[in-house]
Design an enzyme around this catalytic site. Structure first.
Site, PDB file in Angstrom:
ATOM      1  N   THR A 348       0.827  -1.193   0.000  1.00  0.00           N
ATOM      2  CA  THR A 348       0.000   0.000   0.000  1.00  0.00           C
ATOM      3  C   THR A 348       0.861   1.242   0.000  1.00  0.00           C
ATOM      4  O   THR A 348       1.946   1.236   0.535  1.00  0.00           O
ATOM      5  CB  THR A 348      -0.891  -0.027   1.270  1.00  0.00           C
ATOM      6  OG1 THR A 348      -1.652  -1.217   1.251  1.00  0.00           O
ATOM      7  CG2 THR A 348      -1.777   1.181   1.342  1.00  0.00           C
ATOM      8  N   VAL A 349       0.331   2.299  -0.612  1.00  0.00           N
ATOM      9  CA  VAL A 349       1.012   3.594  -0.554  1.00  0.00           C
ATOM     10  C   VAL A 349       0.038   4.636  -0.022  1.00  0.00           C
ATOM     11  O   VAL A 349      -1.172   4.544  -0.233  1.00  0.00           O
ATOM     12  CB  VAL A 349       1.568   4.036  -1.922  1.00  0.00           C
ATOM     13  CG1 VAL A 349       2.672   3.099  -2.374  1.00  0.00           C
ATOM     14  CG2 VAL A 349       0.486   4.132  -2.981  1.00  0.00           C
TER      15      VAL A 349
END
Length: 530
Positions: A348-349
């Protein structure tokens, strides 16, 4: 709130201060966002430019086939956006009847990707710059290449070992028959071309026309169920937020199907306990936070799902009386075995951005498990998430896999408001089920104990792993670890690649007319400002 400017942790950085700030997990993406602010854009423009760039420069965490969520303070009110996708219409329990668990790679994990719809929706409602301008840095990185950083190179190698046999993966991400090494230049003309099509069509080309046709055809060729109709029927939803008072502030999360409600529930339990008598890193504080998180997650794993399928309402899960009852299950001297309660009906970012006009954005997008499903649509650079893995197979479970249904989701942006209704902090923590746990730890450190955002990001973290299990980062205080074990926690210290499982935090705290930002050294996090 009085801010503690000390940073007692080994990975100490200085907080970044400014009136216009972008904080995210990769320096080139942060710079892409800052370019939009310098060009006269606002915080939404900055967040979207960074998000688009991240699909290129950090493909180990997100891609064009990601899902996304956002919380936006527009200067007057708070808005929540759910851009997670639904399962293909052809998915039903029979499709997976011979499986013990949902798959975690391949086409049978791919739900409709929603990130592009989030970019479009946010830009149309709040953006100041032309949508095509936001994609320019990402297109340049994809077309001309960028030097892969050491942390991302390591994650890339791990992802390639697991997913290199998935359709389209090697062609896109292993151009020399292997993952690129640190310092090597990586480029993807196909990714650049797809971004161009998205930019010029304001995202429509992704859900209709040649790109949608390419995704559907690739699915059909490899036994997947995703169709052009599934893509065309997708829409992001403005969903508002759920709120929980904590430490004189109010913490906001996106409603289910996201798991942010777990962080709110745990914070509510800690508020009921009156936590805060001991220092933030004292064993009593850590123990109670772990126990509250375990209880909240037990409920979430039982009840959280697509809102249309939930049998327990979010308001029932956040009912103060119910949370006080759950808090009474916490024994200060002994780790418990968490079980779900019975509330009464009622890789995830992440990007944080804020501007001098007062707009603040908490935005998150993800392919879920690193590169996600491992599926990449040939000639497009579209790497697809594996969100379908988040469904349950148990008959009758609220989160049971089904057609056109959103799975229980791990990616969650967070936002804190002052009690007087003014904005306080945009924050998030990457890393699958670590995210709600990370939100709890960031809120505890900044809102209850006044740590500055960089100290909160640097501090060693814990992660519950099931039952009485708890994983600790290697730099966790050994004395606290021993005392946790003495209280019955099954303690494991995770180093090496396990450090990635503690996520990466980014925070922007408002102070008067400017901001204080922290970024996480566990990834390539960077905050930039002017």
């Amino acid at each position: 709130m009085t801010i503690d400017w000390n940073n007692p942790y080994a990975s100490a950085r200085s907080a970044v201060l400014g009136r216009n700030v972008v904080s995210t997990s990769q320096p080139l993406a942060a710079q892409a966002g800052l370019r939009m602010l310098l060009a006269g854009g606002n915080a939404v423009d900055a967040a979207l430019a960074a998000a688009m760039a991240l699909t290129v420069v950090e493909p180990t965490g997100c891609g064009l086939g990601s899902d996304a969520f956002a919380i936006v303070w527009d200067g007057k009110e708070l808005h929540g956006l759910n851009a997670s996708g639904r399962s293909p219409a052809a998915w039903n329990a029979d499709r997976f009847k011979d499986r013990a668990v949902m798959p975690d790679k391949g086409w049978d994990t791919v739900t409709v990707p929603g990130a592009v719809s989030a970019w479009s929706a946010l830009s149309r409602r709040f953006g100041r710059l032309p949508f095509a301008d936001l994609a320019a840095p990402a297109i340049a990185y994809a077309c001309h290449g960028f030097a892969v950083s050491p942390i991302i190179a390591r994650q890339w190698t791990l992802g390639a070992a697991r997913l290199g046999d998935q359709p389209g993966f090697a062609e896109c991400f292993m151009p020399q028959g292997r993952a690129p090494g640190a310092g090597e230049l990586f480029r993807s003309e196909a990714h650049a071309n797809t971004l161009e099509a998205i930019a010029t069509s304001h995202g429509d080309a992704f859900y209709r026309g040649p790109l949608a046709q390419a995704m559907a055809a690739h699915a059909k060729a490899h036994g997947g169920a995703l169709t052009e109709d599934d893509l065309a029927n997708h829409a992001a939803d403005w969903c508002g937020t759920l709120a929980q008072p904590f430490a004189g502030s109010v913490v906001h999360e996106i409603p289910p199907n996201g798991q942010g409600i777990a962080a709110l529930m745990a914070l509510g339990m800690l508020e009921a306990l009156g936590l805060g008598q001991q220092p933030v890193d004292h064993v009593d504080t850590v123990h109670c936070a772990i126990e509250a998180m375990k209880l909240a997650l037990a409920d979430i794993y039982q009840y959280n799902a697509d809102p249309a399928a939930m049998r327990v309402t979010p308001s029932a899960l956040l009912d103060p009386g119910y949370l006080a009852e759950r808090a009474q299950l916490i024994d200060l001297r002994q780790a418990g075995d968490p079980v779900y309660g019975a509330p009464k009906p009622g890789g995830t970012v992440y990007v944080a951005a804020a501007d001098a006009g007062g707009m603040m954005v908490s935005f998150i997008q993800s392919n879920y498990m690193g590169f996600g499903s491992g599926v990449v649509v040939p000639g497009t650079g579209i790497s697809l998430q594996n969100r379908g893995h988040g469904f349950a197979l148990a008959q009758g479970h609220a989160n049971q896999v089904g057609p056109a249904k959103r799975p229980s989701h791990t990616i969650i942006p967070a936002f804190a408001m002052h009690a007087d209704g003014t904005p306080q902090m945009a924050f998030g923590v990457m890393g699958g089920p670590m995210q709600s746990q990370g939100h709890l730890q960031m809120a505890l450190r900044v809102l209850r104990y006044g740590q500055n955002p960089q100290a909160a990001a640097d501090a060693p973290r814990w992660r519950v792993t099931g039952g009485r299990g708890v994983a600790l980062e290697p730099n966790f205080d050994p004395a606290v670890a021993r005392e946790l074990a003495a209280r019955g926690h099954v303690v494991q210290t995770e180093g090496g690649d396990g450090v990635f499982a503690f996520g990466g935090a980014q925070l922007i705290l408002r102070q008067g007319d400017s901001y204080i930002a922290g970024s996480d050294p566990r990834k390539d996090g960077q905050a930039v400002a002017y």
